[in-house]
Design a protein around this motif. Structure first.
Motif, PDB file in Angstrom:
ATOM      1  N   VAL A   1      15.279  82.412 -12.732  1.00  0.00           N
ATOM      2  CA  VAL A   1      14.653  81.100 -12.925  1.00  0.00           C
ATOM      3  C   VAL A   1      15.494  80.070 -12.186  1.00  0.00           C
ATOM      4  O   VAL A   1      16.703  79.995 -12.372  1.00  0.00           O
ATOM      5  CB  VAL A   1      14.551  80.754 -14.426  1.00  0.00           C
ATOM      6  CG1 VAL A   1      13.872  79.416 -14.610  1.00  0.00           C
ATOM      7  CG2 VAL A   1      13.787  81.845 -15.162  1.00  0.00           C
ATOM      8  N   THR A   2      14.837  79.297 -11.348  1.00  0.00           N
ATOM      9  CA  THR A   2      15.542  78.309 -10.531  1.00  0.00           C
ATOM     10  C   THR A   2      15.248  76.899 -11.023  1.00  0.00           C
ATOM     11  O   THR A   2      14.489  76.701 -11.960  1.00  0.00           O
ATOM     12  CB  THR A   2      15.084  78.421  -9.065  1.00  0.00           C
ATOM     13  OG1 THR A   2      13.687  78.102  -8.995  1.00  0.00           O
ATOM     14  CG2 THR A   2      15.323  79.811  -8.512  1.00  0.00           C
TER      15      THR A   2
ATOM     16  N   LEU B   1       1.188  81.053 -18.186  1.00  0.00           N
ATOM     17  CA  LEU B   1       2.537  81.571 -18.361  1.00  0.00           C
ATOM     18  C   LEU B   1       2.816  81.794 -19.843  1.00  0.00           C
ATOM     19  O   LEU B   1       3.331  82.842 -20.237  1.00  0.00           O
ATOM     20  CB  LEU B   1       3.576  80.607 -17.779  1.00  0.00           C
ATOM     21  CG  LEU B   1       5.032  80.979 -18.065  1.00  0.00           C
ATOM     22  CD1 LEU B   1       5.419  82.248 -17.307  1.00  0.00           C
ATOM     23  CD2 LEU B   1       5.937  79.819 -17.722  1.00  0.00           C
ATOM     24  N   HIS B   2       2.463  80.832 -20.634  1.00  0.00           N
ATOM     25  CA  HIS B   2       2.681  80.918 -22.083  1.00  0.00           C
ATOM     26  C   HIS B   2       1.999  82.170 -22.637  1.00  0.00           C
ATOM     27  O   HIS B   2       2.608  82.934 -23.407  1.00  0.00           O
ATOM     28  CB  HIS B   2       2.131  79.656 -22.744  1.00  0.00           C
ATOM     29  CG  HIS B   2       2.194  79.671 -24.230  1.00  0.00           C
ATOM     30  ND1 HIS B   2       3.373  79.625 -24.938  1.00  0.00           N
ATOM     31  CD2 HIS B   2       1.199  79.740 -25.153  1.00  0.00           C
ATOM     32  CE1 HIS B   2       3.098  79.664 -26.234  1.00  0.00           C
ATOM     33  NE2 HIS B   2       1.791  79.730 -26.381  1.00  0.00           N
ATOM     34  N   GLU B   3       0.766  82.408 -22.242  1.00  0.00           N
ATOM     35  CA  GLU B   3       0.037  83.587 -22.723  1.00  0.00           C
ATOM     36  C   GLU B   3       0.638  84.873 -22.170  1.00  0.00           C
ATOM     37  O   GLU B   3       0.730  85.878 -22.877  1.00  0.00           O
ATOM     38  CB  GLU B   3      -1.437  83.473 -22.342  1.00  0.00           C
ATOM     39  CG  GLU B   3      -2.163  82.393 -23.115  1.00  0.00           C
ATOM     40  CD  GLU B   3      -3.589  82.171 -22.612  1.00  0.00           C
ATOM     41  OE1 GLU B   3      -4.096  83.020 -21.854  1.00  0.00           O
ATOM     42  OE2 GLU B   3      -4.173  81.144 -22.985  1.00  0.00           O
TER      43      GLU B   3
ATOM     44  N   LYS C   1      11.008  77.336 -18.199  1.00  0.00           N
ATOM     45  CA  LYS C   1      12.335  77.932 -18.067  1.00  0.00           C
ATOM     46  C   LYS C   1      12.840  78.409 -19.425  1.00  0.00           C
ATOM     47  O   LYS C   1      13.410  79.506 -19.537  1.00  0.00           O
ATOM     48  CB  LYS C   1      13.317  76.922 -17.470  1.00  0.00           C
ATOM     49  CG  LYS C   1      13.202  76.790 -15.984  1.00  0.00           C
ATOM     50  CD  LYS C   1      14.138  75.792 -15.339  1.00  0.00           C
ATOM     51  CE  LYS C   1      15.383  75.442 -16.027  1.00  0.00           C
ATOM     52  NZ  LYS C   1      16.229  74.476 -15.329  1.00  0.00           N
ATOM     53  N   GLU C   2      12.629  77.609 -20.450  1.00  0.00           N
ATOM     54  CA  GLU C   2      13.048  78.007 -21.794  1.00  0.00           C
ATOM     55  C   GLU C   2      12.274  79.230 -22.261  1.00  0.00           C
ATOM     56  O   GLU C   2      12.841  80.142 -22.860  1.00  0.00           O
ATOM     57  CB  GLU C   2      12.844  76.856 -22.781  1.00  0.00           C
ATOM     58  CG  GLU C   2      13.862  75.753 -22.636  1.00  0.00           C
ATOM     59  CD  GLU C   2      13.691  74.683 -23.700  1.00  0.00           C
ATOM     60  OE1 GLU C   2      13.381  75.031 -24.860  1.00  0.00           O
ATOM     61  OE2 GLU C   2      13.873  73.502 -23.361  1.00  0.00           O
ATOM     62  N   ALA C   3      10.974  79.249 -21.965  1.00  0.00           N
ATOM     63  CA  ALA C   3      10.148  80.376 -22.384  1.00  0.00           C
ATOM     64  C   ALA C   3      10.574  81.656 -21.674  1.00  0.00           C
ATOM     65  O   ALA C   3      10.463  82.753 -22.238  1.00  0.00           O
ATOM     66  CB  ALA C   3       8.674  80.080 -22.093  1.00  0.00           C
TER      67      ALA C   3
END
Length: 139
Positions: free
Chosen positions: A85-86, A114-116, A74-76
Motif C-alpha cells: 500500500v502506497t 474494495l470494501h466488499e 489503506k486501513e482496510a
C-alpha cells in the motif's frame, strides 16, 4: 449694398457650431456605448470569477473525499500484508474531465467495491456515501 463677404464668416461660424455639436453628440454616444460595454464586461468577469471559485471549491471537496477514502482503504488493507500500500498517487492529468458529482460517485463506487472485496465487516461504508464525506470506523 452688401458684398456677401460678411455673410460667409457668419455662415462659416454657424456651420462650425453645427459640426462641433454633431461631434460632441457622437462622442457622448460613443462614451455611453463604452460605459455599457464596460459594465457588461465587469458582469462577465464577476460571473467568471464566481465559476472559478465554485470549481476550485468542488475540486477541493473531491480531493478531500479521495484522500479520506484512500486513507480508509489503506486501513482496510492493513491486514493484507502481501499487498504493498502506497501513499495517495497524484491526480491523473490525462484522465477525461468529469463533473464533480460523477467523480465523487466513481470514487465512492471504487471504495465500496474494495470494501466488499476485502470483506471486512468492521468498516462502515454508510459514513462515506455521497452525502457524507467523513467516514467512521465502527467499534
Amino acid at each position: 449694398m452688401t458684398d456677401g463677404a460678411g455673410e460667409q464668416p457668419e455662415r462659416a461660424a454657424e456651420r462650425y457650431k453645427e459640426i462641433t455639436a454633431l461631434v460632441a453628440e457622437a462622442v457622448d454616444r460613443l462614451n455611453a456605448r463604452e460605459r455599457e460595454r464596460a459594465e457588461r464586461l465587469e458582469e462577465e468577469l464577476a460571473t467568471g470569477q464566481d465559476r472559478v471559485e465554485s470549481a476550485q471549491q468542488q475540486r477541493d471537496e473531491v480531493a478531500e473525499g479521495v484522500r479520506i477514502r484512500w486513507n480508509a482503504a489503506k486501513e482496510a488493507l492493513w491486514e493484507e500484508r502481501w499487498m504493498q500500500v502506497t501513499q495517495l498517487p497524484p491526480p491523473d492529468t490525462s484522465a477525461e474531465p468529469v463533473p464533480a458529482e460523477e467523480a465523487i460517485r466513481a470514487v465512492q463506487s471504487a471504495y465500496m467495491e474494495l470494501h466488499e472485496a476485502v470483506g471486512q465487516r468492521r468498516w462502515s461504508g454508510m459514513g462515506l456515501l455521497l452525502g457524507g464525506w467523513r467516514g467512521r470506523r465502527e467499534s
